[in-house]
Design an enzyme around this catalytic site. Sequence first.
Site, mmCIF file in Angstrom:
data_model
loop_
_atom_site.group_PDB
_atom_site.id
_atom_site.type_symbol
_atom_site.label_atom_id
_atom_site.label_comp_id
_atom_site.label_asym_id
_atom_site.label_seq_id
_atom_site.Cartn_x
_atom_site.Cartn_y
_atom_site.Cartn_z
ATOM 1 N N ARG A 1 -0.530 12.540 -0.336
ATOM 2 C CA ARG A 1 -1.649 13.470 -0.404
ATOM 3 C C ARG A 1 -1.188 14.886 -0.050
ATOM 4 O O ARG A 1 -0.204 15.077 0.667
ATOM 5 C CB ARG A 1 -2.772 13.030 0.525
ATOM 6 C CG ARG A 1 -2.327 12.786 1.961
ATOM 7 C CD ARG A 1 -3.416 12.122 2.796
ATOM 8 N NE ARG A 1 -2.971 11.907 4.168
ATOM 9 C CZ ARG A 1 -2.323 10.829 4.581
ATOM 10 N NH1 ARG A 1 -2.034 9.865 3.717
ATOM 11 N NH2 ARG A 1 -1.950 10.706 5.839
ATOM 12 N N HIS B 1 -8.010 -3.272 18.269
ATOM 13 C CA HIS B 1 -8.968 -4.275 18.742
ATOM 14 C C HIS B 1 -8.425 -5.696 18.617
ATOM 15 O O HIS B 1 -8.972 -6.623 19.214
ATOM 16 C CB HIS B 1 -10.291 -4.142 17.985
ATOM 17 C CG HIS B 1 -10.199 -4.404 16.514
ATOM 18 N ND1 HIS B 1 -9.648 -3.508 15.635
ATOM 19 C CD2 HIS B 1 -10.573 -5.481 15.764
ATOM 20 C CE1 HIS B 1 -9.709 -4.001 14.405
ATOM 21 N NE2 HIS B 1 -10.261 -5.199 14.461
ATOM 22 N N HIS C 1 12.714 -2.064 3.948
ATOM 23 C CA HIS C 1 13.092 -0.987 4.865
ATOM 24 C C HIS C 1 14.377 -0.280 4.436
ATOM 25 O O HIS C 1 14.528 0.930 4.667
ATOM 26 C CB HIS C 1 13.209 -1.532 6.284
ATOM 27 C CG HIS C 1 11.881 -1.666 6.967
ATOM 28 N ND1 HIS C 1 11.263 -0.604 7.600
ATOM 29 C CD2 HIS C 1 11.028 -2.715 7.071
ATOM 30 C CE1 HIS C 1 10.094 -0.997 8.086
ATOM 31 N NE2 HIS C 1 9.928 -2.277 7.772
ATOM 32 N N ASN D 1 0.410 5.783 -0.372
ATOM 33 C CA ASN D 1 -0.388 6.954 -0.722
ATOM 34 C C ASN D 1 0.391 8.222 -0.430
ATOM 35 O O ASN D 1 1.237 8.261 0.471
ATOM 36 C CB ASN D 1 -1.747 6.946 -0.008
ATOM 37 C CG ASN D 1 -1.648 7.348 1.437
ATOM 38 O OD1 ASN D 1 -1.669 8.538 1.768
ATOM 39 N ND2 ASN D 1 -1.532 6.382 2.334
ATOM 40 N N HIS E 1 0.852 -1.186 0.000
ATOM 41 C CA HIS E 1 0.000 0.000 0.000
ATOM 42 C C HIS E 1 0.889 1.238 0.000
ATOM 43 O O HIS E 1 1.951 1.256 0.634
ATOM 44 C CB HIS E 1 -0.881 0.017 1.255
ATOM 45 C CG HIS E 1 -1.430 1.366 1.597
ATOM 46 N ND1 HIS E 1 -0.902 2.147 2.614
ATOM 47 C CD2 HIS E 1 -2.436 2.092 1.045
ATOM 48 C CE1 HIS E 1 -1.581 3.284 2.678
ATOM 49 N NE2 HIS E 1 -2.506 3.272 1.740
#
Length: 304
Positions: A112, A177, A147, A110, A108
């Site tokens: 912005r 959770h 990394h 992104n 993933h």
Amino acid sequence: MKDVINPELVSDYLKNLQKIICQKFEYEDTKKFKTDNWKRTEGGGGYSCILEQGQIFEKAGVNFSHILGKQLPVSAITTRPELSGCAFEAMGISIVVHPRNPHVPTSHANLRFFVAEIPGKSPVWWFGGGFDLTPYYGYDEDAIHWHKTAKTACDSFGKDIYPHYKDWCDRYFYLKHRNEARGIGGLFFDDLNKPDFTKSFALVKSIGDHYLPAYLPIVKRRKDSLYSEKEREFQLYRRGRYVEFNLVYDRGTLFGLQSQGRTESILISLPPLVRWDYNREPEKNSPEERLYNYYLKPRNWLSD
């Protein structure tokens, strides 16, 4: 000297990065992306690219959006409550890749850029984003490469950048959770606007430019690995964690939904197939147990 921001430069870079990433994925998989140009009623729009049921990538989404709004959503002002009610301009690229082979990790990324308009004052702007890796079957070689490339992206901007953004990523991509990390991390940052626009944008570009060098060598290394039905089932089960994080915690997903964005493009990050099993526990001394006990524990991959 007054700091001058240039949203057009950011937009051009993100759109070009989207083009390059799609080309590289298509070359690797041989299947083409479907494209979708969309408009948003309140202002702006986007360009979504989706590859489904490829030989290597079961689903890959590479989205660009550039939207305008009259009021920043709650998810965008968590650390900036003073911007509540401000008009805004937001643009970004989002990449999520769900490979078919369980030995190839999900990735993933992104990037912005936000600009908030405050009446009578200069605009407030900032960058955010990063990239992270979610393996189903861990390999030290892959984690170290991931990394090491992330560190290379940051090093010329200060030796403290990588450890800071790496730690931020470990804390952000965490399912409270479940008391469990989503993957092995990478880089995450937000509210970046110092020392100025030019240097902040240069760091953002470096991170964007290092995503493919970080991920594609791992794809090439693992894409032809043999796997069993048991390993495939475990992959689908672990994908459930990805869904849980994106729908419960992810700021990008929440921002898109709260800003009345295009739902199909926002939820493109979700995997095509997933399963939940009640109270599933890995077998003792299995590769699945090692994922939990070793790879999903934050560590310094470049010294361990």
